[in-house]
Design an enzyme around this catalytic site. Structure first.
Site, PDB file in Angstrom:
ATOM      1  CB  SER A   1      -3.464   2.668   2.344  1.00  0.00           C
ATOM      2  OG  SER A   1      -3.694   2.129   1.071  1.00  0.00           O
TER       3      SER A   1
ATOM      4  CE  LYS B   1      -3.453  -0.970  -0.588  1.00  0.00           C
ATOM      5  NZ  LYS B   1      -3.845  -1.614  -1.897  1.00  0.00           N
TER       6      LYS B   1
ATOM      7  NE  ARG C   1       0.081   6.423   1.141  1.00  0.00           N
ATOM      8  CZ  ARG C   1      -1.122   6.067   0.711  1.00  0.00           C
ATOM      9  NH1 ARG C   1      -1.362   4.798   0.396  1.00  0.00           N
ATOM     10  NH2 ARG C   1      -2.076   6.956   0.589  1.00  0.00           N
TER      11      ARG C   1
ATOM     12  CG  HIS D   1       4.162  -6.205  -1.223  1.00  0.00           C
ATOM     13  ND1 HIS D   1       4.323  -4.921  -1.690  1.00  0.00           N
ATOM     14  CD2 HIS D   1       2.892  -6.567  -1.564  1.00  0.00           C
ATOM     15  CE1 HIS D   1       3.212  -4.532  -2.293  1.00  0.00           C
ATOM     16  NE2 HIS D   1       2.333  -5.510  -2.237  1.00  0.00           N
TER      17      HIS D   1
HETATM   18  P1  A3P Z   1      -5.167   4.679  -0.623  1.00  0.00           P
HETATM   19  O1  A3P Z   1      -5.726   3.430  -0.063  1.00  0.00           O
HETATM   20  O2  A3P Z   1      -4.643   5.606   0.444  1.00  0.00           O
HETATM   21  O3  A3P Z   1      -6.090   5.367  -1.553  1.00  0.00           O
HETATM   22  P2  A3P Z   1      -0.372  -0.297  -3.607  1.00  0.00           P
HETATM   23  O4  A3P Z   1      -0.398  -0.161  -5.083  1.00  0.00           O
HETATM   24  O5  A3P Z   1       0.996  -0.363  -3.010  1.00  0.00           O
HETATM   25  O6  A3P Z   1      -1.275  -1.376  -3.146  1.00  0.00           O
HETATM   26  O7  A3P Z   1      -0.912   1.088  -3.008  1.00  0.00           O
HETATM   27  C1  A3P Z   1      -2.265   1.462  -3.154  1.00  0.00           C
HETATM   28  C2  A3P Z   1      -2.401   2.888  -2.667  1.00  0.00           C
HETATM   29  O8  A3P Z   1      -1.822   3.762  -3.634  1.00  0.00           O
HETATM   30  C3  A3P Z   1      -3.855   3.298  -2.514  1.00  0.00           C
HETATM   31  O9  A3P Z   1      -3.863   4.295  -1.496  1.00  0.00           O
HETATM   32  C4  A3P Z   1      -4.121   3.889  -3.888  1.00  0.00           C
HETATM   33  O10 A3P Z   1      -5.235   4.746  -3.957  1.00  0.00           O
HETATM   34  C5  A3P Z   1      -2.827   4.667  -4.099  1.00  0.00           C
HETATM   35  N1  A3P Z   1      -2.562   4.982  -5.506  1.00  0.00           N
HETATM   36  C6  A3P Z   1      -2.513   4.135  -6.561  1.00  0.00           C
HETATM   37  N2  A3P Z   1      -2.301   4.829  -7.698  1.00  0.00           N
HETATM   38  C7  A3P Z   1      -2.213   6.130  -7.360  1.00  0.00           C
HETATM   39  C8  A3P Z   1      -2.018   7.347  -8.083  1.00  0.00           C
HETATM   40  N3  A3P Z   1      -1.867   7.344  -9.394  1.00  0.00           N
HETATM   41  N4  A3P Z   1      -1.991   8.506  -7.390  1.00  0.00           N
HETATM   42  C9  A3P Z   1      -2.141   8.516  -6.048  1.00  0.00           C
HETATM   43  N5  A3P Z   1      -2.340   7.407  -5.301  1.00  0.00           N
HETATM   44  C10 A3P Z   1      -2.373   6.231  -5.956  1.00  0.00           C
END
Ligand code: A3P
Length: 304
Positions: free
Chosen positions: A147, A56, A139, A117
């Site tokens: 998240s 996340k 992050r 991961h």
């Molecule tokens: P949130 O749950 O805070 O919205 P991962 O890909 O590591 O699983 O992370 C997912 C997180 O990255 C989610 O956060 C998702 O919304 C955010 N995310 C994915 N693409 C994004 C983008 N283009 N801009 C901003 N956040 C993004």
């Protein structure tokens, strides 16, 4: 089974909230731990590019950026398949008739783009032996925890998160899949100069996506025109990715990812932690954070 449609014909009843099992002290979902030998002996190739993150932290976002850079900003090429097929997930494994990450990668053409991961000590040795490039996205802990909480709710293969106040304790104790956030971000930070590691922050990507895309492009050894960079920046925005079926995980059946509980592309902001942490939770979290991170030079931003 074809790589194009690995989920077709999979019975819904094989999916469950898998328990966690330790691999060298790190909790991983049971099918991953049971398949560990295949992951540990993975043979990396010199031109493999590894995208490593704590879950996340912005993995999918970076995968989209890297793929668009690799395809010279060609939107048709980058939309050839969903993220998990374009950029296989190294350690993923399930009891269903779906190819494991390692099996998918054995069929992939080079240069391969790989997601993981795993914490640094569990990265298969061959990546270091081959001198592979690695992009790490980190992050801030509070937004990352929020998240991850919502992802546990919607991902029916991860353990039940319980209530937010319960989840936040598990997160602080590292009793969640892929282990301690604190050890994860520190591990790659401390080793970044020993290997070819580009360490990127989610908050920086939000603040100035073009600047961070340029860093990634240079790290990949590419030199794209301003026009292409503009296309990549626009097409990796939160809203475009949320609407892109090849980037928003909508191809997974609800037995695995249930977007009606919480969409994969949820909010994509910095500072959502403020809507989740109580003042008392925030104080306890920060005191614990100082104990775990106090000696480390890593600095995260909780607001931009
Ligand atoms: P949130 O749950 O805070 O919205 P991962 O890909 O590591 O699983 O992370 C997912 C997180 O990255 C989610 O956060 C998702 O919304 C955010 N995310 C994915 N693409 C994004 C983008 N283009 N801009 C901003 N956040 C993004």
């Amino acid at each position: 089974m074809s790589l194009e449609d690995p989920l077709s014909g999979i019975p819904a009843n094989v999916w469950k909230r898998f328990p966690l099992k330790l691999v060298e002290g790190v909790p991983l979902m049971e099918p991953i731990a049971d398949n560990w030998a295949q992951v540990a002996s993975f043979e990396a190739l010199p031109d493999d590019l590894l995208i490593a993150t704590y879950p996340k932290a912005g993995t999918t976002w970076m995968q989209e950026i890297v793929d668009l850079i690799a395809t010279d900003g060609d939107l048709l090429k980058s939309r050839r398949a969903p993220t998990h097929l374009r950029c296989p997930f190294l350690e993923i494994c399930s009891p269903a008739r779906v190819l494991s990450g390692v099996e998918q990668l054995s069929k992939a053409t080079s240069p391969r783009m790989i997601k993981t991961h795993l914490p640094i000590q569990l990265i298969p040795k061959s990546f270091w032996e081959q001198g592979c490039k690695l992009i790490y996205v980190a992050r801030n802990a509070k937004d990352n925890a929020v998240s991850y909480y919502h992802f546990h709710r919607m991902n029916k293969t991860q353990p039940d998160p319980g209530l937010w106040e319960e989840f936040i304790v598990s997160f602080m104790e590292g009793k969640v899949a892929w282990g301690s956030w604190y050890d994860h971000v520190k591990g790659f930070w401390e080793q970044r100069k020993k290997h070819r590691i580009l360490y990127v922050f989610f908050e920086d990507m939000k603040e100035d996506p073009k600047r961070e895309i340029l860093k990634v492009m240079q790290f990949m050894g590419k030199d794209l025109s301003d026009e292409k960079i503009k296309i990549i920046t626009q097409n990796t925005s939160f809203q475009v990715m949320k609407d892109n079926p090849m980037a928003n995980y909508s191809s997974f059946p609800p037995a695995i990812l249930d977007h009606s509980i919480s969409p994969f592309m949820r909010k994509g902001v910095v500072g959502d932690w403020k809507t989740h942490f109580t003042v008392a939770e925030s104080e306890a979290f920060e005191a614990d954070y100082r104990r775990k991170m106090g000696q480390c030079s890593l600095r995260f931003r909780l607001h931009i």
